[in-house]
Design a protein around this motif. Sequence first.
Motif, PDB file in Angstrom:
ATOM      1  N   ALA A 153       0.869  -1.179   0.000  1.00 27.96           N
ATOM      2  CA  ALA A 153       0.000   0.000   0.000  1.00 27.96           C
ATOM      3  C   ALA A 153       0.905   1.227   0.000  1.00 27.96           C
ATOM      4  CB  ALA A 153      -0.905   0.022   1.231  1.00 27.96           C
ATOM      5  N   SER A 154       0.441   2.285  -0.645  1.00 27.90           N
ATOM      6  CA  SER A 154       1.231   3.520  -0.671  1.00 27.90           C
ATOM      7  C   SER A 154       0.296   4.695  -0.902  1.00 27.90           C
ATOM      8  CB  SER A 154       2.307   3.469  -1.756  1.00 27.90           C
ATOM      9  OG  SER A 154       1.720   3.318  -3.037  1.00 27.90           O
ATOM     10  N   GLY A 155       0.785   5.872  -0.636  1.00 26.86           N
ATOM     11  CA  GLY A 155      -0.016   7.082  -0.806  1.00 26.86           C
ATOM     12  C   GLY A 155       0.636   8.214  -0.045  1.00 26.86           C
ATOM     13  N   GLU A 156      -0.182   9.084   0.562  1.00 26.04           N
ATOM     14  CA  GLU A 156       0.331  10.186   1.364  1.00 26.04           C
ATOM     15  C   GLU A 156      -0.212  10.094   2.780  1.00 26.04           C
ATOM     16  OE1 GLU A 156      -0.559  13.909  -0.501  1.00 26.04           O
ATOM     17  OE2 GLU A 156       1.018  13.682  -2.011  1.00 26.04           O
ATOM     18  N   TRP A 157       0.679  10.253   3.757  1.00 28.98           N
ATOM     19  CA  TRP A 157       0.211  10.259   5.152  1.00 28.98           C
ATOM     20  C   TRP A 157      -0.141  11.681   5.596  1.00 28.98           C
ATOM     21  CZ3 TRP A 157       2.536  12.845   9.226  1.00 28.98           C
ATOM     22  CH2 TRP A 157       3.825  13.336   9.012  1.00 28.98           C
ATOM     23  N   ALA A 158       0.407  12.666   4.892  1.00 34.08           N
ATOM     24  CA  ALA A 158       0.046  14.071   5.066  1.00 34.08           C
ATOM     25  C   ALA A 158       0.233  14.723   3.706  1.00 34.08           C
ATOM     26  CB  ALA A 158       0.927  14.737   6.123  1.00 34.08           C
ATOM     27  N   ARG A 159      -0.283  15.903   3.543  1.00 33.78           N
ATOM     28  CA  ARG A 159      -0.234  16.534   2.232  1.00 33.78           C
ATOM     29  C   ARG A 159       1.209  16.675   1.746  1.00 33.78           C
ATOM     30  NH1 ARG A 159      -3.257  22.168   0.419  1.00 33.78           N
ATOM     31  NH2 ARG A 159      -2.676  22.051  -1.788  1.00 33.78           N
ATOM     32  N   GLY A 160       1.477  16.096   0.567  1.00 37.30           N
ATOM     33  CA  GLY A 160       2.793  16.178  -0.028  1.00 37.30           C
ATOM     34  C   GLY A 160       3.830  15.261   0.594  1.00 37.30           C
ATOM     35  N   ARG A 161       3.415  14.384   1.516  1.00 37.10           N
ATOM     36  CA  ARG A 161       4.360  13.506   2.200  1.00 37.10           C
ATOM     37  C   ARG A 161       3.960  12.046   1.998  1.00 37.10           C
ATOM     38  NH1 ARG A 161       4.762  17.066   7.786  1.00 37.10           N
ATOM     39  NH2 ARG A 161       5.388  18.995   6.759  1.00 37.10           N
ATOM     40  N   ALA A 162       4.831  11.308   1.341  1.00 35.41           N
ATOM     41  CA  ALA A 162       4.500   9.954   0.922  1.00 35.41           C
ATOM     42  C   ALA A 162       4.681   8.943   2.046  1.00 35.41           C
ATOM     43  CB  ALA A 162       5.377   9.567  -0.268  1.00 35.41           C
ATOM     44  N   PHE A 163       3.994   7.816   1.885  1.00 34.55           N
ATOM     45  CA  PHE A 163       4.238   6.672   2.753  1.00 34.55           C
ATOM     46  C   PHE A 163       4.160   5.412   1.901  1.00 34.55           C
ATOM     47  CE2 PHE A 163      -0.296   5.932   2.596  1.00 34.55           C
ATOM     48  CZ  PHE A 163      -0.441   4.575   2.835  1.00 34.55           C
ATOM     49  N   THR A 164       4.793   4.364   2.398  1.00 34.98           N
ATOM     50  CA  THR A 164       4.627   3.038   1.818  1.00 34.98           C
ATOM     51  C   THR A 164       4.518   2.033   2.955  1.00 34.98           C
ATOM     52  OG1 THR A 164       5.611   1.316   0.411  1.00 34.98           O
ATOM     53  CG2 THR A 164       7.132   2.750   1.588  1.00 34.98           C
ATOM     54  N   LEU A 165       3.638   1.063   2.791  1.00 31.93           N
ATOM     55  CA  LEU A 165       3.515  -0.048   3.726  1.00 31.93           C
ATOM     56  C   LEU A 165       4.125  -1.255   3.033  1.00 31.93           C
ATOM     57  CD1 LEU A 165       2.342  -0.998   6.487  1.00 31.93           C
ATOM     58  CD2 LEU A 165       0.321  -1.747   5.208  1.00 31.93           C
ATOM     59  N   ASP A 166       5.235  -1.745   3.578  1.00 30.72           N
ATOM     60  CA  ASP A 166       6.013  -2.795   2.931  1.00 30.72           C
ATOM     61  C   ASP A 166       5.913  -4.110   3.677  1.00 30.72           C
ATOM     62  OD1 ASP A 166       6.899  -0.862   1.162  1.00 30.72           O
ATOM     63  OD2 ASP A 166       8.829  -0.580   2.157  1.00 30.72           O
TER      64      ASP A 166
END
Length: 298
Positions: A83-96
């Motif tokens: 899963a991936s996306g943004e955890w806050a505006r303009g800040r990415a995250f990935t669940l690995d």
Amino acid sequence: MTDERWPEAAEVARLAQDTVPGATAADVRPVGEGGDHASWWVGTDHVARCALDRGGSERLRREVALRELIGDRIGVPVPVSVASGEWARGRAFTLDTRLGGVSAELRAVTAAGEAELARLLVLLAEVPVASAEALGVPPEAPRNMPGLLRRATAAAESVAARGEFASDLLPRLHVPGAESATAPGTLVHNDLKGEHLLVAEDGRISGVLDWTDAVTGDPAEDVAGLAISVGAVAAVRIAEAAGFDRGGCARALQLARCDTLTLLSDRLRGIDDSPLPLLRAQLRRAWEPTPLDGPAEA
């Protein structure tokens, strides 16, 4: 000033809930490593990584794409983003996915693991440079060896003055053949240090982590990382098994020795916060005597 804020456990749990059913803040624990992202264990099988700024977000997104490109090509496991996306505006995250094994700082690599690392170097060189650069992996010119040597020589003096380095080892800084060595650019992990190498109980490589610093450039950089993490002697064996010539191996050793001196000097002067025991261990490994530490072959 930057508006830097680290995510909290509850925020990470909310990000993970669609992928990890039942995940709560109680299941989320900080990994505790530094860098430009916050890393969290999520349950027993996943790791969440959250970039802290736009630059870190760019590197994190690029890493996810790069791992998709190389995952079936390089012969060792890499984390998979579920899963991936943004955890806050303009800040990415990935669940690995979480890979098994422990850091090479904590467990020795066996002969079978060395063979896997040699194959990794071979297969990285076979990844099309154009394909990696199309994902945003930046090209990087080989580092300037005369400049590195000057800085490392000065660092050796300050480190030796503090009793952290034996001055009679300094001739080993100049590895014959290093400065004339050249090689075609390849995909390079570029931070192949112990904490990014996972080792299984049997000493084999169970994963290679953190591809955010990957570049296309000098393949000796990855051998230098191995010299720092598994020792100069093993790194030369691995590089030779991967087809590196004497010059490429020599350049890698010289890079590793320059880096370990300057990093330890920076730490002792208070301009770096890396753990001293780690830097001492890395210097000790990189400065192991090898068959390359002598007159160059005719």
